[in-house]
Write a protein that holds these residues in place. Structure first.
Motif, PDB file in Angstrom:
ATOM      1  N   SER A  20       5.316   5.828 -13.525  1.00  0.00           N
ATOM      2  CA  SER A  20       4.319   6.879 -13.337  1.00  0.00           C
ATOM      3  C   SER A  20       2.944   6.420 -13.807  1.00  0.00           C
ATOM      4  CB  SER A  20       4.726   8.137 -14.103  1.00  0.00           C
ATOM      5  OG  SER A  20       4.604   7.918 -15.495  1.00  0.00           O
ATOM      6  N   ARG A  21       1.932   7.094 -13.312  1.00  0.00           N
ATOM      7  CA  ARG A  21       0.568   6.813 -13.756  1.00  0.00           C
ATOM      8  C   ARG A  21       0.440   7.087 -15.255  1.00  0.00           C
ATOM      9  NH1 ARG A  21      -3.324   9.172 -15.674  1.00  0.00           N
ATOM     10  NH2 ARG A  21      -2.445  11.232 -15.324  1.00  0.00           N
ATOM     11  N   GLN A  22       1.159   8.109 -15.735  1.00  0.00           N
ATOM     12  CA  GLN A  22       1.123   8.453 -17.151  1.00  0.00           C
ATOM     13  C   GLN A  22       1.654   7.320 -18.023  1.00  0.00           C
ATOM     14  OE1 GLN A  22       2.180  10.421 -14.693  1.00  0.00           O
ATOM     15  NE2 GLN A  22       1.120  12.385 -14.865  1.00  0.00           N
ATOM     16  N   THR A  23       2.643   6.594 -17.522  1.00  0.00           N
ATOM     17  CA  THR A  23       3.176   5.443 -18.259  1.00  0.00           C
ATOM     18  C   THR A  23       2.109   4.368 -18.394  1.00  0.00           C
ATOM     19  OG1 THR A  23       5.442   5.879 -17.554  1.00  0.00           O
ATOM     20  CG2 THR A  23       4.943   3.623 -18.256  1.00  0.00           C
ATOM     21  N   ILE A  24       1.391   4.092 -17.325  1.00  0.00           N
ATOM     22  CA  ILE A  24       0.322   3.094 -17.371  1.00  0.00           C
ATOM     23  C   ILE A  24      -0.761   3.543 -18.339  1.00  0.00           C
ATOM     24  CG2 ILE A  24      -1.474   1.894 -16.040  1.00  0.00           C
ATOM     25  CD1 ILE A  24       1.456   1.005 -15.422  1.00  0.00           C
ATOM     26  N   ASN A  25      -1.118   4.815 -18.289  1.00  0.00           N
ATOM     27  CA  ASN A  25      -2.127   5.352 -19.200  1.00  0.00           C
ATOM     28  C   ASN A  25      -1.697   5.180 -20.652  1.00  0.00           C
ATOM     29  OD1 ASN A  25      -3.200   7.896 -20.829  1.00  0.00           O
ATOM     30  ND2 ASN A  25      -4.679   7.384 -19.224  1.00  0.00           N
ATOM     31  N   ALA A  26      -0.459   5.511 -20.955  1.00  0.00           N
ATOM     32  CA  ALA A  26       0.053   5.381 -22.326  1.00  0.00           C
ATOM     33  C   ALA A  26       0.071   3.919 -22.774  1.00  0.00           C
ATOM     34  CB  ALA A  26       1.445   5.993 -22.420  1.00  0.00           C
ATOM     35  N   LEU A  27       0.434   3.021 -21.875  1.00  0.00           N
ATOM     36  CA  LEU A  27       0.428   1.589 -22.203  1.00  0.00           C
ATOM     37  C   LEU A  27      -0.995   1.109 -22.509  1.00  0.00           C
ATOM     38  CD1 LEU A  27       2.903   0.181 -19.554  1.00  0.00           C
ATOM     39  CD2 LEU A  27       3.154   0.005 -22.030  1.00  0.00           C
ATOM     40  N   GLU A  28      -1.930   1.509 -21.687  1.00  0.00           N
ATOM     41  CA  GLU A  28      -3.316   1.084 -21.891  1.00  0.00           C
ATOM     42  C   GLU A  28      -3.892   1.609 -23.204  1.00  0.00           C
ATOM     43  OE1 GLU A  28      -4.727   0.562 -17.251  1.00  0.00           O
ATOM     44  OE2 GLU A  28      -5.618   2.164 -18.432  1.00  0.00           O
ATOM     45  N   LYS A  29      -3.450   2.779 -23.624  1.00  0.00           N
ATOM     46  CA  LYS A  29      -3.934   3.373 -24.879  1.00  0.00           C
ATOM     47  C   LYS A  29      -3.096   2.963 -26.087  1.00  0.00           C
ATOM     48  CE  LYS A  29      -6.183   7.328 -22.825  1.00  0.00           C
ATOM     49  NZ  LYS A  29      -6.364   8.774 -22.859  1.00  0.00           N
ATOM     50  N   GLN A  30      -2.184   2.034 -25.875  1.00  0.00           N
ATOM     51  CA  GLN A  30      -1.317   1.516 -26.948  1.00  0.00           C
ATOM     52  C   GLN A  30      -0.446   2.618 -27.556  1.00  0.00           C
ATOM     53  OE1 GLN A  30      -1.734  -1.868 -27.252  1.00  0.00           O
ATOM     54  NE2 GLN A  30      -3.555  -1.847 -25.986  1.00  0.00           N
ATOM     55  N   LYS A  31      -0.078   3.622 -26.760  1.00  0.00           N
ATOM     56  CA  LYS A  31       0.736   4.729 -27.255  1.00  0.00           C
ATOM     57  C   LYS A  31       2.184   4.635 -26.799  1.00  0.00           C
ATOM     58  CE  LYS A  31      -2.984   8.006 -27.753  1.00  0.00           C
ATOM     59  NZ  LYS A  31      -3.457   9.350 -27.483  1.00  0.00           N
ATOM     60  N   TYR A  32       2.526   3.546 -26.139  1.00  0.00           N
ATOM     61  CA  TYR A  32       3.869   3.391 -25.585  1.00  0.00           C
ATOM     62  C   TYR A  32       4.254   1.922 -25.655  1.00  0.00           C
ATOM     63  CZ  TYR A  32       7.529   3.324 -21.967  1.00  0.00           C
ATOM     64  OH  TYR A  32       8.701   3.142 -21.270  1.00  0.00           O
ATOM     65  N   SER A  33       5.422   1.661 -26.181  1.00  0.00           N
ATOM     66  CA  SER A  33       5.948   0.290 -26.193  1.00  0.00           C
ATOM     67  C   SER A  33       6.813   0.111 -24.962  1.00  0.00           C
ATOM     68  CB  SER A  33       6.775   0.045 -27.451  1.00  0.00           C
ATOM     69  OG  SER A  33       5.953   0.094 -28.580  1.00  0.00           O
ATOM     70  N   THR A  34       6.472  -0.839 -24.167  1.00  0.00           N
ATOM     71  CA  THR A  34       7.151  -1.038 -22.896  1.00  0.00           C
ATOM     72  C   THR A  34       8.528  -1.679 -23.063  1.00  0.00           C
ATOM     73  OG1 THR A  34       6.908  -1.981 -20.688  1.00  0.00           O
ATOM     74  CG2 THR A  34       6.084  -3.292 -22.494  1.00  0.00           C
ATOM     75  N   SER A  35       9.345  -1.472 -22.074  1.00  0.00           N
ATOM     76  CA  SER A  35      10.636  -2.157 -22.027  1.00  0.00           C
ATOM     77  C   SER A  35      10.390  -3.597 -21.589  1.00  0.00           C
ATOM     78  CB  SER A  35      11.564  -1.475 -21.021  1.00  0.00           C
ATOM     79  OG  SER A  35      11.063  -1.640 -19.697  1.00  0.00           O
ATOM     80  N   LEU A  36      11.339  -4.436 -21.856  1.00  0.00           N
ATOM     81  CA  LEU A  36      11.225  -5.836 -21.433  1.00  0.00           C
ATOM     82  C   LEU A  36      11.153  -5.923 -19.905  1.00  0.00           C
ATOM     83  CD1 LEU A  36      11.043  -8.616 -22.636  1.00  0.00           C
ATOM     84  CD2 LEU A  36      13.521  -8.765 -22.579  1.00  0.00           C
ATOM     85  N   GLU A  37      11.914  -5.088 -19.229  1.00  0.00           N
ATOM     86  CA  GLU A  37      11.904  -5.077 -17.760  1.00  0.00           C
ATOM     87  C   GLU A  37      10.511  -4.759 -17.229  1.00  0.00           C
ATOM     88  OE1 GLU A  37      14.014  -2.754 -13.995  1.00  0.00           O
ATOM     89  OE2 GLU A  37      14.574  -2.221 -16.041  1.00  0.00           O
ATOM     90  N   LEU A  38       9.873  -3.719 -17.773  1.00  0.00           N
ATOM     91  CA  LEU A  38       8.534  -3.357 -17.310  1.00  0.00           C
ATOM     92  C   LEU A  38       7.516  -4.427 -17.694  1.00  0.00           C
ATOM     93  CD1 LEU A  38       6.560  -1.497 -15.938  1.00  0.00           C
ATOM     94  CD2 LEU A  38       6.497  -0.098 -18.021  1.00  0.00           C
ATOM     95  N   ALA A  39       7.662  -5.032 -18.848  1.00  0.00           N
ATOM     96  CA  ALA A  39       6.756  -6.104 -19.264  1.00  0.00           C
ATOM     97  C   ALA A  39       6.784  -7.243 -18.246  1.00  0.00           C
ATOM     98  CB  ALA A  39       7.139  -6.609 -20.646  1.00  0.00           C
ATOM     99  N   PHE A  40       7.976  -7.605 -17.784  1.00  0.00           N
ATOM    100  CA  PHE A  40       8.087  -8.668 -16.782  1.00  0.00           C
ATOM    101  C   PHE A  40       7.507  -8.233 -15.440  1.00  0.00           C
ATOM    102  CE2 PHE A  40      11.117 -10.675 -19.710  1.00  0.00           C
ATOM    103  CZ  PHE A  40      10.693 -11.992 -19.621  1.00  0.00           C
ATOM    104  N   LYS A  41       7.706  -6.966 -15.065  1.00  0.00           N
ATOM    105  CA  LYS A  41       7.122  -6.466 -13.815  1.00  0.00           C
ATOM    106  C   LYS A  41       5.605  -6.527 -13.873  1.00  0.00           C
ATOM    107  CE  LYS A  41      10.688  -3.226 -12.284  1.00  0.00           C
ATOM    108  NZ  LYS A  41      11.000  -1.802 -12.038  1.00  0.00           N
ATOM    109  N   LEU A  42       5.040  -6.078 -14.990  1.00  0.00           N
ATOM    110  CA  LEU A  42       3.583  -6.107 -15.145  1.00  0.00           C
ATOM    111  C   LEU A  42       3.051  -7.532 -15.093  1.00  0.00           C
ATOM    112  CD1 LEU A  42       3.348  -3.424 -17.943  1.00  0.00           C
ATOM    113  CD2 LEU A  42       2.143  -3.287 -15.745  1.00  0.00           C
ATOM    114  N   ALA A  43       3.691  -8.437 -15.796  1.00  0.00           N
ATOM    115  CA  ALA A  43       3.269  -9.835 -15.780  1.00  0.00           C
ATOM    116  C   ALA A  43       3.334 -10.402 -14.363  1.00  0.00           C
ATOM    117  CB  ALA A  43       4.131 -10.657 -16.736  1.00  0.00           C
ATOM    118  N   ASN A  44       4.378 -10.058 -13.639  1.00  0.00           N
ATOM    119  CA  ASN A  44       4.527 -10.531 -12.262  1.00  0.00           C
ATOM    120  C   ASN A  44       3.417  -9.975 -11.367  1.00  0.00           C
ATOM    121  OD1 ASN A  44       5.971 -11.917 -10.142  1.00  0.00           O
ATOM    122  ND2 ASN A  44       6.614  -9.899  -9.430  1.00  0.00           N
TER     123      ASN A  44
END
Length: 63
Positions: A26-50
Motif C-alpha cells: 500500500s501507499r501507506q506502507t511506503i509512507n511509513a517506511l520513508e518516515k522511518q516508522k515501519y521496519s520492513t520485512s526482508l522480502e519487501l527490502a529485496f523487492k525495493l532494492a530490485n
C-alpha cells in the motif's frame, strides 16, 4: 534502521503510489517506511532494492 527510499523515489520522480504498486504494497506502507516508522520485512527490502536496481545494503543502513 534508516533507509534511502525517499531519496531513490524522488530521484526517479515516482509517486508513493507508483512505488507501492511496483512493490505490491500500500501507499501507506511506503509512507511509513520513508518516515522511518515501519521496519520492513526482508522480502519487501529485496523487492525495493530490485525496483531501485540497487542492493539492500545500499538502500538500508544504520547510523
Amino acid at each position: 534502521m534508516k533507509n534511502k527510499i525517499y531519496e531513490q523515489r524522488v530521484l526517479r520522480k515516482w509517486s508513493q503510489q507508483k512505488l507501492a504498486t511496483l512493490c505490491g504494497v500500500s501507499r501507506q506502507t511506503i509512507n511509513a517506511l520513508e518516515k522511518q516508522k515501519y521496519s520492513t520485512s526482508l522480502e519487501l527490502a529485496f523487492k525495493l532494492a530490485n525496483v531501485f536496481n540497487t542492493t539492500v545494503d545500499a538502500l538500508f543502513y544504520q547510523n
